[in-house]
Design a protein around this motif. Sequence first.
Motif, PDB file in Angstrom:
ATOM      1  N   HIS A 130      -3.236  -4.762   9.682  1.00  0.00           N
ATOM      2  CA  HIS A 130      -2.296  -3.916  10.428  1.00  0.00           C
ATOM      3  C   HIS A 130      -2.296  -2.497   9.877  1.00  0.00           C
ATOM      4  CE1 HIS A 130      -0.300  -6.441  13.375  1.00  0.00           C
ATOM      5  NE2 HIS A 130      -0.334  -7.428  12.508  1.00  0.00           N
ATOM      6  N   ALA A 133       2.004   1.180  13.419  1.00  0.00           N
ATOM      7  CA  ALA A 133       3.404   0.793  13.273  1.00  0.00           C
ATOM      8  C   ALA A 133       3.906  -0.022  14.450  1.00  0.00           C
ATOM      9  CB  ALA A 133       4.262   2.041  13.081  1.00  0.00           C
ATOM     10  N   ALA A 134       3.532   0.372  15.682  1.00  0.00           N
ATOM     11  CA  ALA A 134       4.045  -0.331  16.861  1.00  0.00           C
ATOM     12  C   ALA A 134       3.564  -1.775  16.893  1.00  0.00           C
ATOM     13  CB  ALA A 134       3.626   0.410  18.127  1.00  0.00           C
ATOM     14  N   ALA A 137       5.318  -3.665  14.069  1.00  0.00           N
ATOM     15  CA  ALA A 137       6.730  -3.888  14.364  1.00  0.00           C
ATOM     16  C   ALA A 137       6.935  -5.000  15.378  1.00  0.00           C
ATOM     17  CB  ALA A 137       7.370  -2.595  14.861  1.00  0.00           C
ATOM     18  N   GLU A 141      11.350  -7.672  12.604  1.00  0.00           N
ATOM     19  CA  GLU A 141      11.763  -7.139  11.304  1.00  0.00           C
ATOM     20  C   GLU A 141      11.675  -8.189  10.199  1.00  0.00           C
ATOM     21  OE1 GLU A 141      15.320  -4.864  10.973  1.00  0.00           O
ATOM     22  OE2 GLU A 141      15.105  -3.992  12.969  1.00  0.00           O
ATOM     23  N   VAL A 144       8.005  -8.639   9.275  1.00  0.00           N
ATOM     24  CA  VAL A 144       7.494  -7.436   8.610  1.00  0.00           C
ATOM     25  C   VAL A 144       7.980  -7.389   7.170  1.00  0.00           C
ATOM     26  CG1 VAL A 144       7.689  -4.923   8.561  1.00  0.00           C
ATOM     27  CG2 VAL A 144       7.147  -6.082  10.713  1.00  0.00           C
ATOM     28  N   ARG A 145       9.260  -7.703   6.960  1.00  0.00           N
ATOM     29  CA  ARG A 145       9.785  -7.702   5.591  1.00  0.00           C
ATOM     30  C   ARG A 145       9.091  -8.762   4.736  1.00  0.00           C
ATOM     31  NH1 ARG A 145      13.418  -6.033   2.093  1.00  0.00           N
ATOM     32  NH2 ARG A 145      14.094  -4.434   3.558  1.00  0.00           N
ATOM     33  N   THR A 285       5.884   2.187   8.265  1.00  0.00           N
ATOM     34  CA  THR A 285       7.105   2.745   8.842  1.00  0.00           C
ATOM     35  C   THR A 285       7.796   1.750   9.769  1.00  0.00           C
ATOM     36  OG1 THR A 285       5.978   3.719  10.772  1.00  0.00           O
ATOM     37  CG2 THR A 285       6.098   5.066   8.769  1.00  0.00           C
ATOM     38  N   ALA A 286       7.190   0.593  10.033  1.00  0.00           N
ATOM     39  CA  ALA A 286       7.782  -0.406  10.925  1.00  0.00           C
ATOM     40  C   ALA A 286       9.112  -0.896  10.366  1.00  0.00           C
ATOM     41  CB  ALA A 286       6.825  -1.579  11.119  1.00  0.00           C
ATOM     42  N   ALA A 287      10.061  -1.096  11.256  1.00  0.00           N
ATOM     43  CA  ALA A 287      11.377  -1.585  10.841  1.00  0.00           C
ATOM     44  C   ALA A 287      11.241  -2.907  10.106  1.00  0.00           C
ATOM     45  CB  ALA A 287      12.274  -1.754  12.068  1.00  0.00           C
ATOM     46  N   GLY A 288      11.901  -2.978   8.960  1.00  0.00           N
ATOM     47  CA  GLY A 288      11.865  -4.183   8.147  1.00  0.00           C
ATOM     48  C   GLY A 288      10.975  -4.069   6.919  1.00  0.00           C
ATOM     49  N   PHE A 289       9.979  -3.168   6.947  1.00  0.00           N
ATOM     50  CA  PHE A 289       9.094  -3.053   5.788  1.00  0.00           C
ATOM     51  C   PHE A 289       9.883  -2.480   4.614  1.00  0.00           C
ATOM     52  CE2 PHE A 289       5.696  -1.414   3.094  1.00  0.00           C
ATOM     53  CZ  PHE A 289       4.781  -2.453   3.164  1.00  0.00           C
TER      54      PHE A 289
END
Length: 363
Positions: A130, A133-134, A137, A141, A144-145, A285-289
């Motif tokens: 990956h 970001a899109a 994501a 989340e 991703v985390r 930058t993806a939410a959750g990282f």
Amino acid sequence: MPESTPEHAPEHTLGASAVAPPGLDLERLRARLERALPGTVAGPLRAELIEGGRSNLSYRLTDGVTDWVLRRPPLGHVLATAHDMGREYRVMTALRDTGVPVPGTVHLDPGTEVLGAPWYLMAYVPGVVHRDAAAFAALGERRVRAIGEALVDTLAALHRVDPAAVGLADFGRPDGYLDRQLRRWSAQLDASRSRELPGIDRLHELLVARRPASPAPALVHGDYRLDNVLLQERGERERDGRDVIAAVLDWEMSTLGDPLTDVGLLVMYTELAGVGGGLIPSAATAAGFPRSAELVDRYAESTGRDAAELDWYVAFASYKLAVVAEGIHYRFRQGRTLGSGFERAGAMAPVLIEHGLTTLKGH
């Protein structure tokens, strides 16, 4: 380094053409494999360049039955010690029975008679890389985390490996590691200088003046980041834990040294994710990282190492990558690169220099 969509390929999908990409000679390659590993190759070889790498070249290779990945140095200007095929092969072979996931190694050819450069063959590992970001994501989340945490946990597992226990006691010289690294990257910059780079000599001076004392040495990957790991494809939305990482790739700069250099590089890539119009992948930058501080705290808790001086290591990572970018820019201007995105590498160096200087000012 340039932006891309997730990279993976299903089994046995290479085109029927036997025309080799630049850097390969399929007939010589097959003849070598038949001599070295009789019965391994079942038919004519086909190959395609795996896009995304900006240093050593990787090719997907198949005989219609089995898939492999072949690695070789770039075609043009090659910096001394920067593209050591034997080093990559040796460390992956040594790590195959540890908790660090690596591709299985198949064959190393240290000579130049087959491809004009040393090369090695490893098992093809299905998975996805990956960078965007899109697309990252879209996993959600929570997922991703979990991947971000697995990234840190795998790095901590690498740094806990006893080098002597896996036959790597002589894999490097930990004493004086940071001093040698600073000299090495300065020399590699000099070998690739083709223009003025304001601030880079000042950054090097500050790094030399503020060099910290290294912690206990460990196996160092040298280029550890999200887009240098393959993630599992099947069941990845349901499963958590370190097993989401199928393999850690690109071991060309691995050695025995200061483990915080790996952490500094991971933090630098996280802080600069998406900067410069895709010059550095945006996936982080993806939410959750996890954010930089979370990555560092998780690593410190897992390993017990003190990360108080990490700003220096982030600045050093910025300097090192600026030198790498300048080397790519040098080869691109010579017309000696394969794949897309190389034309943007030259614009990356000033961004990295500025980030290094800013980080040291904060320190």
